[in-house]
Design an enzyme around this catalytic site. Sequence first.
Site, PDB file in Angstrom:
ATOM      1  N   TYR A 297       2.898   2.197  13.500  1.00 52.84           N
ATOM      2  CA  TYR A 297       3.583   3.105  12.591  1.00 52.84           C
ATOM      3  C   TYR A 297       3.106   4.532  12.734  1.00 52.84           C
ATOM      4  CZ  TYR A 297      -0.287   1.726   9.410  1.00 52.84           C
ATOM      5  OH  TYR A 297      -1.503   1.430   8.851  1.00 52.84           O
TER       6      TYR A 297
ATOM      7  N   LYS B  53       6.591   6.935   6.581  1.00 53.45           N
ATOM      8  CA  LYS B  53       6.185   6.176   7.766  1.00 53.45           C
ATOM      9  C   LYS B  53       7.419   5.735   8.540  1.00 53.45           C
ATOM     10  CE  LYS B  53       2.338   4.156   5.213  1.00 53.45           C
ATOM     11  NZ  LYS B  53       1.876   2.926   4.561  1.00 53.45           N
TER      12      LYS B  53
ATOM     13  N   ASP C  75      -6.797  -6.546  -0.957  1.00 51.63           N
ATOM     14  CA  ASP C  75      -5.395  -6.700  -1.355  1.00 51.63           C
ATOM     15  C   ASP C  75      -5.223  -7.722  -2.477  1.00 51.63           C
ATOM     16  OD1 ASP C  75      -4.728  -4.759   0.445  1.00 51.63           O
ATOM     17  OD2 ASP C  75      -3.696  -6.082   1.853  1.00 51.63           O
TER      18      ASP C  75
ATOM     19  N   HIS D  89       0.814  -1.213   0.000  1.00 61.40           N
ATOM     20  CA  HIS D  89       0.000   0.000   0.000  1.00 61.40           C
ATOM     21  C   HIS D  89       0.850   1.267   0.000  1.00 61.40           C
ATOM     22  CE1 HIS D  89      -2.675  -2.767   2.615  1.00 61.40           C
ATOM     23  NE2 HIS D  89      -3.050  -2.877   1.359  1.00 61.40           N
TER      24      HIS D  89
END
Length: 180
Positions: free
Chosen positions: A132, A72, A170, A62
């Site tokens: 994250y 991130k 996904d 992603h």
Amino acid sequence: MTVEETFLKDCFIIKPSVFEDDRGYFMESFNSIQFEEKTGIKTTFVQDNESYSSYGVIRGLHAQGGIYAQAKLVRVLKGEVLDVVVDARKDSATYGEKFEIILSAKNKLQLFVPKGFLHGFAVLSETATFFYKCDEFYKKDSEFGVIYNDADLNIDWQIPLEKRIVSEKDKGLPLFSSLS
């Protein structure tokens, strides 16, 4: 903290200083001054996310694009994951290349994922809590991804095919070649 740049520009492995004794441990998980001094990157994180998953779960690949692209800083609070990033910056010398690292509660390593990278992970332990920090807020309309099992990326997720748990969303993502 020590910082090691991967072969993918602006993608760093962060190893915090951990102070342990018979009571447990203490560590500073992020320090913006040290991070900027050691990486040359100035960032302000605005959103923290956490996920809990079972063995075999694969999340990814992603990213967010455009003005909502996210950098991130990722780590594992419990368990162990195979963390994978793919450079999706079209002007990058390492476009289409991947980097993989084991992140775990035990090794306490973190990975800084720059803007323009696809990101995903596979849970290798019985369960894992993944954490994250993001430098942009989640924006659904800017989200994109690539299917986790793209043959051109050749990612070994370290999970047997019959044990993989992947969301329908996904499973329906396009191939990396569709980004060009």
